[in-house]
Write an enzyme that holds these catalytic residues in place. Structure first.
Site, PDB file in Angstrom:
ATOM      1  CB  SER A 208       6.204 -26.921   5.925  1.00 38.58           C
ATOM      2  OG  SER A 208       6.416 -26.493   7.229  1.00 38.58           O
ATOM      3  CG  HIS A 255      10.338 -25.197   4.196  1.00 37.91           C
ATOM      4  ND1 HIS A 255       9.830 -23.949   3.999  1.00 37.91           N
ATOM      5  CD2 HIS A 255       9.573 -25.767   5.160  1.00 37.91           C
ATOM      6  CE1 HIS A 255       8.794 -23.753   4.798  1.00 37.91           C
ATOM      7  NE2 HIS A 255       8.620 -24.846   5.512  1.00 37.91           N
TER       8      HIS A 255
END
Ligand SMILES: [Zn+2]
Ligand SMILES: [Zn+2]
Length: 304
Positions: A208, A255
């Site tokens: 991610s 992230h």
């Protein structure tokens, strides 16, 4: 249309019974093809007037062009480029390769662990996820491997779904090589953020960070092209949903780092002027990579 000079009519169009009967004039039948001296031809190039046999002429937008004119126009042909300088219309490939690698790695860790609930016992997962304290003390591969490891079936499935949609869109716009550069640098950017912001002995894994990088690069590219940003909002919501859903296993730190680096590399790809663009993009990416390595080295020295 130009006609080669003819005996008795040096400059003008053909006259007499054959006038208007394009390509056939008995008086011109003595000329031979410029490429085949053994072939008598009545035809000639519409552009330069060179006598050519039918084999040496190709239909052009206006009339027929000889071999020389075909070669010249091919040389001057401008290949359509994307805003990043890649060849327009290239089909995505790297996105599929990355999905295949992630899925394959997940399958291997499942086999090693003997089931999803026992995943953390997988040799690859427990040795490859990013633990800042371990990476700083010699397990340097974790900066990369953590980006290809996943902690559950839903984790890998949602990440691959995002990678598919974001990857196809971005790779079409920036091309394969540039897309791979964005992905890898964003993955490393996520690892840097984890090194600085996560607990020293926490374990982080997942694609991610890199995927948020693709999102950052897409937002920058959409802005550059003055596209409506609204379609990206849906994908953003999906990804925030993934973050919340997996809040125990994947980190906002990764992230954030991926998003920032992805946006920075994306800007390099779509905002640099066309002159010497590829060279400047390579230099800028090398610079960003150097900064990432430097940040990692500084943090590793602090933690070791
Ligand atoms: Zn010609
Ligand atoms: Zn010929």
């Amino acid at each position: 249309m130009t006609y080669p000079p003819q005996p008795g009519n040096p400059s003008g169009p053909p006259v007499g019974p054959s006038a208007g009967n394009f390509g056939y004039h008995p008086v011109r039948a003595v000329q031979v093809c410029s490429w085949h001296p053994d072939r008598v031809t009545a035809l000639s190039c519409t552009r330069c007037g060179r006598p050519s046999c039918p084999e040496c002429l190709q239909p052009a937008s206006v009339g027929f062009h000889c071999r020389a004119c075909q070669a010249e126009s091919k040389q001057n042909q401008v290949v359509p480029k994307t805003v990043a300088g890649s060849i327009l219309g290239q089909q995505p490939l790297i996105t599929y390769v990355l999905i295949a690698v992630n899925v394959l790695v997940f399958v291997i860790t499942m086999i090693q662990a003997g089931g999803e609930s026992r995943l953390p016992t997988s040799e690859w997962l427990s040795g490859g996820w990013l633990v800042p304290g371990l990476a700083a003390n010699g397990d340097y591969w974790q900066y990369i491997t953590s980006g290809f490891l996943h902690l559950s079936l839903i984790h890998v499935a949602l990440n691959m779904l995002s990678l598919y949609f974001l990857g196809i869109a971005l790779e079409r716009m920036v091309g394969r090589g540039r897309f791979l550069a964005i992905y890898v640098l964003a993955l490393l950017g996520g690892s840097v953020a984890v090194m600085y912001l996560s607990a020293e002995y926490s374990a982080t894994a997942g694609a991610s960070g890199a995927i948020f990088g693709l999102m950052g690069a897409l937002v920058v590219t959409f802005r550059r092209l003055k596209f409506n940003l609204r379609p990206l909002a849906g994908i953003l919501v999906l990804n925030i949903g993934i973050t919340v859903f997996n809040n125990t296993t994947i980190s906002w730190q990764g992230h954030l780092g991926g998003l920032l680096v992805g946006a920075a590399v994306g800007a390099v790809m779509v905002y640099l002027p066309a002159k010497d663009r590829t060279r400047n993009q390579v230099l800028a990416c090398a610079g960003i990579f150097a900064v990432i390595v430097l940040l990692i080295l500084i943090r590793a020295a602090q933690l070791s």
